[in-house]
Write a protein that holds these residues in place. Structure first.
Motif, mmCIF file in Angstrom:
data_model
loop_
_atom_site.group_PDB
_atom_site.id
_atom_site.type_symbol
_atom_site.label_atom_id
_atom_site.label_comp_id
_atom_site.label_asym_id
_atom_site.label_seq_id
_atom_site.Cartn_x
_atom_site.Cartn_y
_atom_site.Cartn_z
ATOM 1 N N ILE A 1 0.846 -1.195 0.000
ATOM 2 C CA ILE A 1 0.000 0.000 0.000
ATOM 3 C C ILE A 1 0.879 1.242 0.000
ATOM 4 O O ILE A 1 0.653 2.189 -0.766
ATOM 5 N N PHE A 2 1.895 1.245 0.857
ATOM 6 C CA PHE A 2 2.820 2.372 0.918
ATOM 7 C C PHE A 2 3.600 2.506 -0.391
ATOM 8 O O PHE A 2 3.811 3.606 -0.893
ATOM 9 N N VAL A 3 4.037 1.379 -0.945
ATOM 10 C CA VAL A 3 4.818 1.399 -2.179
ATOM 11 C C VAL A 3 3.985 1.970 -3.329
ATOM 12 O O VAL A 3 4.461 2.804 -4.112
ATOM 13 N N ILE A 4 2.727 1.528 -3.453
ATOM 14 C CA ILE A 4 1.841 2.027 -4.509
ATOM 15 C C ILE A 4 1.676 3.536 -4.415
ATOM 16 O O ILE A 4 1.646 4.242 -5.421
ATOM 17 N N LYS A 5 1.604 4.024 -3.192
ATOM 18 C CA LYS A 5 1.386 5.454 -2.982
ATOM 19 C C LYS A 5 2.690 6.255 -2.933
ATOM 20 O O LYS A 5 2.692 7.450 -2.624
ATOM 21 N N GLY A 6 3.804 5.587 -3.231
ATOM 22 C CA GLY A 6 5.082 6.295 -3.299
ATOM 23 C C GLY A 6 5.658 6.666 -1.948
ATOM 24 O O GLY A 6 6.521 7.558 -1.856
ATOM 25 N N GLU A 7 5.236 5.974 -0.896
ATOM 26 C CA GLU A 7 5.735 6.244 0.448
ATOM 27 C C GLU A 7 6.843 5.245 0.800
ATOM 28 O O GLU A 7 6.742 4.059 0.468
ATOM 29 N N PRO A 8 7.907 5.686 1.467
ATOM 30 C CA PRO A 8 9.014 4.773 1.775
ATOM 31 C C PRO A 8 8.646 3.743 2.839
ATOM 32 O O PRO A 8 7.921 4.036 3.794
ATOM 33 N N VAL A 9 9.138 2.536 2.634
ATOM 34 C CA VAL A 9 9.017 1.458 3.616
ATOM 35 C C VAL A 9 10.430 1.021 3.965
ATOM 36 O O VAL A 9 11.168 0.544 3.096
#
Length: 235
Positions: free
Chosen positions: A198-206
């Motif tokens: 979900i974070f990756v799709i939204k361009g948020e770092p994990v």
């Protein structure tokens, strides 16, 4: 506040013809799910441990918690959802209804059939989630990874030095996870494999937390034999 979220929604179809989901099978004289809950129970950072399982197994799970852990205050058992991420959303809904869900609320989500997670891995997940908002437990890939578009022919061989195998826990700021999940399209939800995506799709770092080779997921009958050996070795 920090919450442990134990995901026990699977039915264990890959385990073969067994009479119950794999998380309820016995290893080392205790159900697998109890071994896993115990790893979280000894960590005082958690306000509550939320265990999510299929509706028909909620009562059974509550009885196991009562029998082995004798603590029905710090551990709550509730029904999971139809998918992994819907199950996580159920845990967030529980937090919203019973506590305060704010920007600093952390959930540490973990497979119920990974009973060998360590205190260090859990602590690192808490620390990274507080600092960065999202983290995933991984180990470097040791085998060459090949990609195939049709399950017949190799399409590419990625650089192994950049490849990692995902484990759990995966930990997040709960409110941010909920808001991003609700903002996904139905098409995006269909390609989800886990919450980190979900974070990756939204361009948020994990951020990556170092896992352990022995933090195995008990999926197949062979894994049960490995788990028995690991537990015997801990005695």
């Amino acid at each position: 506040m920090i919450f442990g979220v134990i995901l026990a929604g699977g039915i264990g179809s890959r385990m073969g013809n067994v009479e119950k989901p794999k998380q309820f099978l016995t290893v080392g004289e205790k159900p697998i799910i109890i071994h896993t809950i115990e790893k979280f129970y000894v960590n005082d950072s958690f306000e509550k441990l939320i265990v999510l399982c299929p509706a028909q197994w909620v009562s059974h799970t509550k009885n196991l918690v009562k029998k082995y852990l004798k603590d029905e205050d710090r551990i709550v058992v509730i029904e999971g959802g139809s998918t992994r991420n819907e199950t996580i959303m159920n845990s967030i809904r529980y937090i919203e209804e019973n506590y305060t869900l704010d920007d600093d609320t952390i959930i540490v989500t973990h497979d119920s059939v990974r009973p060998f997670v360590t205190y260090r891995i859990i602590e690192d997940n808490i620390r990274y989630a507080l600092e960065y908002g999202a983290c995933d437990t991984v180990i470097p890939a040791t085998d060459t990874i090949v990609e195939s578009d049709d399950s017949n022919i190799i399409a590419s061989v990625p650089d192994r030095s950049k490849m990692y195998q995902g484990q759990t826990p995966q930990s997040f700021k709960a409110k941010k996870l909920k808001d991003m999940y609700n903002a996904l399209t139905e098409e995006e939800k269909e390609i989800l494999t886990d919450a980190a995506k979900i974070f990756v799709i939204k361009g948020e770092p994990v951020y990556l937390v170092e896992g352990e080779v022995f933090n195995i997921k008990i999926t197949y009958p062979y894994d049960l034999r490995v788990a028995e050996t690991l537990i015997e070795g801990d005695k």
